[in-house]
Design a protein around this motif. Structure first.
Motif, PDB file in Angstrom:
ATOM      1  N   TYR A  54     -26.493  -0.648  10.050  1.00  0.00           N
ATOM      2  CA  TYR A  54     -26.133  -0.504   8.846  1.00  0.00           C
ATOM      3  C   TYR A  54     -24.970   0.468   8.587  1.00  0.00           C
ATOM      4  CZ  TYR A  54     -26.204   0.442   3.782  1.00  0.00           C
ATOM      5  OH  TYR A  54     -25.798   0.672   2.442  1.00  0.00           O
ATOM      6  N   ALA A  55     -23.758  -0.028   8.029  1.00  0.00           N
ATOM      7  CA  ALA A  55     -22.812   0.871   7.718  1.00  0.00           C
ATOM      8  C   ALA A  55     -22.780   1.039   6.120  1.00  0.00           C
ATOM      9  CB  ALA A  55     -21.627   0.231   8.262  1.00  0.00           C
ATOM     10  N   GLY A  56     -22.520   2.242   5.526  1.00  0.00           N
ATOM     11  CA  GLY A  56     -22.505   2.425   4.211  1.00  0.00           C
ATOM     12  C   GLY A  56     -21.293   1.959   3.528  1.00  0.00           C
ATOM     13  N   ASN A  57     -20.091   1.751   4.274  1.00  0.00           N
ATOM     14  CA  ASN A  57     -18.830   1.495   3.517  1.00  0.00           C
ATOM     15  C   ASN A  57     -18.877  -0.047   3.479  1.00  0.00           C
ATOM     16  OD1 ASN A  57     -16.341   0.984   2.338  1.00  0.00           O
ATOM     17  ND2 ASN A  57     -15.048   2.444   3.695  1.00  0.00           N
ATOM     18  N   ASP A  89      -8.336   5.478   0.185  1.00  0.00           N
ATOM     19  CA  ASP A  89      -8.217   5.963  -1.052  1.00  0.00           C
ATOM     20  C   ASP A  89      -9.320   5.684  -2.153  1.00  0.00           C
ATOM     21  OD1 ASP A  89      -5.780   7.033  -0.646  1.00  0.00           O
ATOM     22  OD2 ASP A  89      -4.511   5.462  -0.993  1.00  0.00           O
ATOM     23  N   GLY A  90     -10.352   4.715  -1.676  1.00  0.00           N
ATOM     24  CA  GLY A  90     -11.343   4.467  -2.336  1.00  0.00           C
ATOM     25  C   GLY A  90     -11.289   3.173  -3.242  1.00  0.00           C
ATOM     26  N   THR A  91     -10.112   2.469  -2.806  1.00  0.00           N
ATOM     27  CA  THR A  91      -9.757   1.345  -3.498  1.00  0.00           C
ATOM     28  C   THR A  91     -10.822   0.123  -2.767  1.00  0.00           C
ATOM     29  OG1 THR A  91      -7.757   1.835  -4.251  1.00  0.00           O
ATOM     30  CG2 THR A  91      -7.868  -0.385  -4.196  1.00  0.00           C
ATOM     31  N   VAL A  92     -11.413  -0.646  -3.498  1.00  0.00           N
ATOM     32  CA  VAL A  92     -12.114  -1.723  -2.911  1.00  0.00           C
ATOM     33  C   VAL A  92     -11.014  -2.838  -2.267  1.00  0.00           C
ATOM     34  CG1 VAL A  92     -13.494  -3.607  -3.072  1.00  0.00           C
ATOM     35  CG2 VAL A  92     -14.190  -1.525  -4.048  1.00  0.00           C
ATOM     36  N   ASN A  98     -13.537   6.882  10.766  1.00  0.00           N
ATOM     37  CA  ASN A  98     -12.544   7.324   9.726  1.00  0.00           C
ATOM     38  C   ASN A  98     -13.148   8.443   9.226  1.00  0.00           C
ATOM     39  OD1 ASN A  98     -10.300   7.539   8.301  1.00  0.00           O
ATOM     40  ND2 ASN A  98     -10.152   5.469   7.389  1.00  0.00           N
ATOM     41  N   LEU A  99     -13.289   9.613   9.807  1.00  0.00           N
ATOM     42  CA  LEU A  99     -14.137  10.881   9.500  1.00  0.00           C
ATOM     43  C   LEU A  99     -13.217  11.452   8.151  1.00  0.00           C
ATOM     44  CD1 LEU A  99     -16.137  12.985   9.793  1.00  0.00           C
ATOM     45  CD2 LEU A  99     -14.718  13.955  11.465  1.00  0.00           C
ATOM     46  N   PHE A 100     -11.714  11.502   8.194  1.00  0.00           N
ATOM     47  CA  PHE A 100     -11.157  12.099   7.321  1.00  0.00           C
ATOM     48  C   PHE A 100     -10.816  11.287   6.077  1.00  0.00           C
ATOM     49  CE2 PHE A 100     -10.467  14.761  11.290  1.00  0.00           C
ATOM     50  CZ  PHE A 100     -11.064  15.842  10.512  1.00  0.00           C
ATOM     51  N   ASP A 101     -11.182  10.058   6.145  1.00  0.00           N
ATOM     52  CA  ASP A 101     -11.110   9.082   4.855  1.00  0.00           C
ATOM     53  C   ASP A 101      -9.450   8.704   5.039  1.00  0.00           C
ATOM     54  OD1 ASP A 101     -12.391   7.392   3.270  1.00  0.00           O
ATOM     55  OD2 ASP A 101     -12.459   8.726   1.659  1.00  0.00           O
ATOM     56  N   GLY A 103      -0.004  -4.662   3.192  1.00  0.00           N
ATOM     57  CA  GLY A 103      -0.818  -4.707   4.324  1.00  0.00           C
ATOM     58  C   GLY A 103      -2.415  -4.678   4.088  1.00  0.00           C
ATOM     59  N   GLN A 104      -3.170  -5.159   4.991  1.00  0.00           N
ATOM     60  CA  GLN A 104      -4.670  -5.304   4.825  1.00  0.00           C
ATOM     61  C   GLN A 104      -5.064  -3.939   5.426  1.00  0.00           C
ATOM     62  OE1 GLN A 104      -7.528  -7.954   7.078  1.00  0.00           O
ATOM     63  NE2 GLN A 104      -7.443  -8.789   4.900  1.00  0.00           N
ATOM     64  N   ARG A 105      -5.378  -2.814   4.388  1.00  0.00           N
ATOM     65  CA  ARG A 105      -5.975  -1.561   4.745  1.00  0.00           C
ATOM     66  C   ARG A 105      -7.107  -1.601   5.756  1.00  0.00           C
ATOM     67  NH1 ARG A 105      -4.464   2.966   0.326  1.00  0.00           N
ATOM     68  NH2 ARG A 105      -2.233   2.976   0.505  1.00  0.00           N
ATOM     69  N   GLU A 106      -7.350  -0.635   6.314  1.00  0.00           N
ATOM     70  CA  GLU A 106      -8.471  -0.716   7.342  1.00  0.00           C
ATOM     71  C   GLU A 106      -9.763  -0.049   6.180  1.00  0.00           C
ATOM     72  OE1 GLU A 106      -9.174  -1.571  10.619  1.00  0.00           O
ATOM     73  OE2 GLU A 106      -6.982  -2.638  10.440  1.00  0.00           O
ATOM     74  N   PRO A 107     -10.751  -0.034   6.753  1.00  0.00           N
ATOM     75  CA  PRO A 107     -11.823   0.722   5.993  1.00  0.00           C
ATOM     76  C   PRO A 107     -11.731   2.237   5.896  1.00  0.00           C
ATOM     77  CG  PRO A 107     -12.923  -0.912   7.333  1.00  0.00           C
ATOM     78  CD  PRO A 107     -11.659  -1.003   8.011  1.00  0.00           C
ATOM     79  N   GLY A 108     -12.079   2.772   4.811  1.00  0.00           N
ATOM     80  CA  GLY A 108     -12.065   4.216   4.658  1.00  0.00           C
ATOM     81  C   GLY A 108     -13.491   4.705   5.469  1.00  0.00           C
TER      82      GLY A 108
END
Length: 647
Positions: A168-171, A206-209, A610-613, A631-636
């Motif tokens: 399970y991954a929270g993001n 950045d917290g953007t979905v 991505n410890l430092f988000d 660009g398609q951003r990677e997960p935070g």
């Protein structure tokens, strides 16, 4: 800029070092994982370790290769991942799964070969110089995946077993479940495997979905084995499927301006590999034959969504398949192991659909037949490898045009062990690639009789020079490389692609752990000039300079801590039509893995990726050199947990 780079790397190294390494061990130099130099493979393949594969059990190919900066993986979601070796797209490599040649011709907005890491037994990259028995058209090297069988998983003395993996991954609230059952009865062994991963769209740093990025993946495998005296037959069937609404261009966040397109469409991607292998298991030095028949296929369907003004929206269907046969024999000759054989393949790409209201259908076909020989051995302090291929290529175009070519390929490599600690190596190859198939979604109406005449036969030329020094637990490595592919197909024109650069590596091993630092700096040009990511579609990418730091330490029996730092150094664009440099970034992943002594069949893992988000687009992903491309951003940051139970 250099001060910022050093600051980021120092911070990441300090965090990993203080968490993972005992003080006395960390006080020693932290050195890079060497490229293996062995008597069997003096050309120096890059072999992913078993621990790296296990770390990626609930991830993707990006997780498998994340510690190796010379092997970059673009695309933030599984169906968009593409592997690049020294900046060259995997479409220019000979790619195989369990020895089955892959077609590699699908769509620049999706991946061409997707493998479930939980099935992997081994992954090997021959960067640049590949042996003759790696397969046809190893223009810039080869990439070979090997998957597990029941014999790899069964514990000694047992005839049945199983393994369940839950993650399970929270993001993105991504849940993963996999089950493998395997056993052996008399001469028969079998493995049955299934995996399912689902989730919601993830958020970037950045917290953007990031819309339409939720996991929706299914993979399966069936492996059967039969021992018949000195012979073993194996039947394998692997499959991967992803079927969901995705961004209109699956590997992009969008394009500012340009042709108006919907925000989303349905992507249904399915890849399958079927193999039947017969080999002799009791080799006598003269007779060690192997015969393999295989079929690999990628199928991609895309469906635009109906709107009030368009009740019959566009759709596209693509099929890329390869049927292949390999027959070879290994034998000993004068202290060397020699592999001789023949292979043949029929590859086809077909597109059909409705595009901008018009019904279309096109296909191309390529038939190849080759003879090959590869010798590997050593003489005194010299390890050597040398091989030769001769191939015939029969290409049929969209309107039935025929282009026939043939050519030879040659490779050679040697490693000289100068002292017990120091070795140097050199390798080179010239590889015939025939007339290439277009990617399926690039097929077009080509009716002129001479439409393909300008392409010519593709040929790759590779060279590698390197050295390695090893003493005690310290290993240092350095390597320079160059690849040039001429008559490389881009539409109906012939292009020339160059990749050159160097790798540095350092590694320090100690009791219970290691730390490895790897650096790769690669420049990719097209027709002798800097190229944009648009020009390099399906040919390559612009990796520039990449650094990784990997560390693991078993702090007490059963408890291991580790992590990987990836740092991409800002890369200036050299293309005339771009307006943005490739930005740099630093990403830190850490984990803890625990195997309780009281439960020797259970492994628990917790990790933070991505410890430092950081908000970033992977260097190998498309569009970083254009301001109008989103660009398609990677997960935070994501906190994940995995449990593996064996029974």
């Amino acid at each position: 800029m250099m001060e910022s780079v050093m600051s980021n790397l120092s911070l990441a190294a300090l965090l990993l070092g203080s968490a993972l390494c005992p003080v006395q061990a960390f006080a020693q130099a932290i050195l890079l994982d060497p490229i293996p130099l062995t008597a069997e493979d003096p050309s120096g393949p890059i072999a992913v370790s078993g621990a790296q594969i296990e770390d990626a059990r609930t991830g993707t190919l990006k997780d498998v290769f994340r510690a190796e900066p010379s092997v970059t993986v673009g695309g933030a979601i599984a169906i968009a991942e593409r592997v690049f070796v020294n900046g060259i797209d995997e479409q220019q490599l000979a790619v195989s799964v369990d020895g089955a040649a892959q077609n590699n011709r699908m769509f620049h907005h999706t991946g061409t070969n997707i493998i479930d890491p939980n099935l992997l037994k081994a992954a090997r990259v021959d960067a640049g110089v590949a042996p003759a028995d790696a397969g046809f058209a190893a223009l810039a090297g080869s990439l070979a995946y090997e998957t597990k069988s029941a014999l790899d998983l069964l514990e000694p003395g047992r005839s049945f077993g199983g393994q369940a993996t839950l993650g399970y991954a929270g993001n993105g609230d991504t849940a993963t479940g996999a089950l493998a059952l395997y056993g052996r009865q008399g001469p028969v062994d079998a493995l049955v495997y299934g995996k399912r991963a689902t989730g919601n769209a993830y958020a970037d740093g950045d917290g953007t979905v990031v819309p339409r990025t939720g996991a929706d993946m299914t993979s399966h495998a069936l492996k059967l084995g039969l021992q018949m005296g000195d012979w073993r037959a194996e039947l394998g069937a692997l499959g991967f499927k992803d079927d969901a609404l995705r961004p209109y261009r699956a590997n992009l966040g969008g394009v500012i301006g340009g042709r108006p397109t919907p925000e989303t469409r349905r992507y249904a991607l399915e890849q399958t590999t079927r193999t039947l292998t017969l080999r002799r298991t009791a080799a006598d030095g003269l007779l060690d034959p192997e015969i393999r028949i295989a079929r690999s296929e990628s199928r991609l369907d895309t469906f635009d969504l109906a709107t009030p003004g368009k009740s019959a929206p566009d759709f596209n269907t693509g099929r890329a398949r390869t049927l292949s046969l390999v027959a070879q024999n290994r034998f000993q000759l004068g202290g060397a192991e020699v592999t001789v054989g023949l292979d043949a393949a029929r590859s086809r790409g077909r597109y059909a659909g409705q595009f901008r209201g018009a019904m279309l259908a096109f296909d191309e076909e390529r038939r190849t037949a080759g003879l090959f020989a590869q010798a590997r051995g050593n003489h005194g302090p010299i390890d050597y490898s040398a091989g030769l291929r001769y191939d015939q290529n029969r290409f049929t175009g969209v309107a039935g045009q025929s282009v026939d070519t043939d050519g030879a390929s040659v490779n050679g490599a040697l490693t000289w062990h100068v002292t017990e600690a120091l070795s140097v190596k050199a390798a080179a190859s010239s590889v015939f690639g025939g007339t290439q198939l277009a990617s399926v979604y690039e097929l077009d109406d080509v009716s002129a009789p001479d439409a393909y005449d300008a392409l010519g036969a593709t040929r790759g030329r590779n060279g590698v020079l390197g050295a390695e020094w090893q003493r005690g637990g310290t290993t240092l490595g350095a390597e320079i490389f160059r690849t040039r592919i001429g008559n490389l197909r881009k539409g109906l024109t012939a292009r020339e692609l160059d990749s050159e650069g160097f790798r540095l590596s350092a590694r320090q091993d100690w009791q219970g752990g290691f730390a490895a630092l790897r650096y790769s700096d690669t420049e990719v040009t097209l027709d002798g000039r800097g190229a944009s990511s648009f020009d390099l579609r399906e040919l390559g990418t612009v990796p520039g300079a990449m650094v990784t730091l990997e560390a693991r330490h078993e702090i007490r029996p059963g408890l291991t801590l580790g992590g990987i730092v990836q740092h991409a150094i800002t890369e200036r664009t050299r293309a005339s039509d771009t307006d943005s440099d490739w930005p740099g970034y630093t990403v830190v992943d850490v984990f803890a893995e625990y195997a309780p002594a009281a439960l020797d069949n259970v492994t628990l893992r917790a990790e933070v990726t991505n410890l430092f988000d950081r908000a970033y687009v992977d260097r190998a992903s498309y569009g970083g050199d254009f301001t109008e491309v989103v660009g398609q951003r990677e997960p935070g940051r994501s906190i994940a947990a995995t449990a593996v139970v064996r029974f």
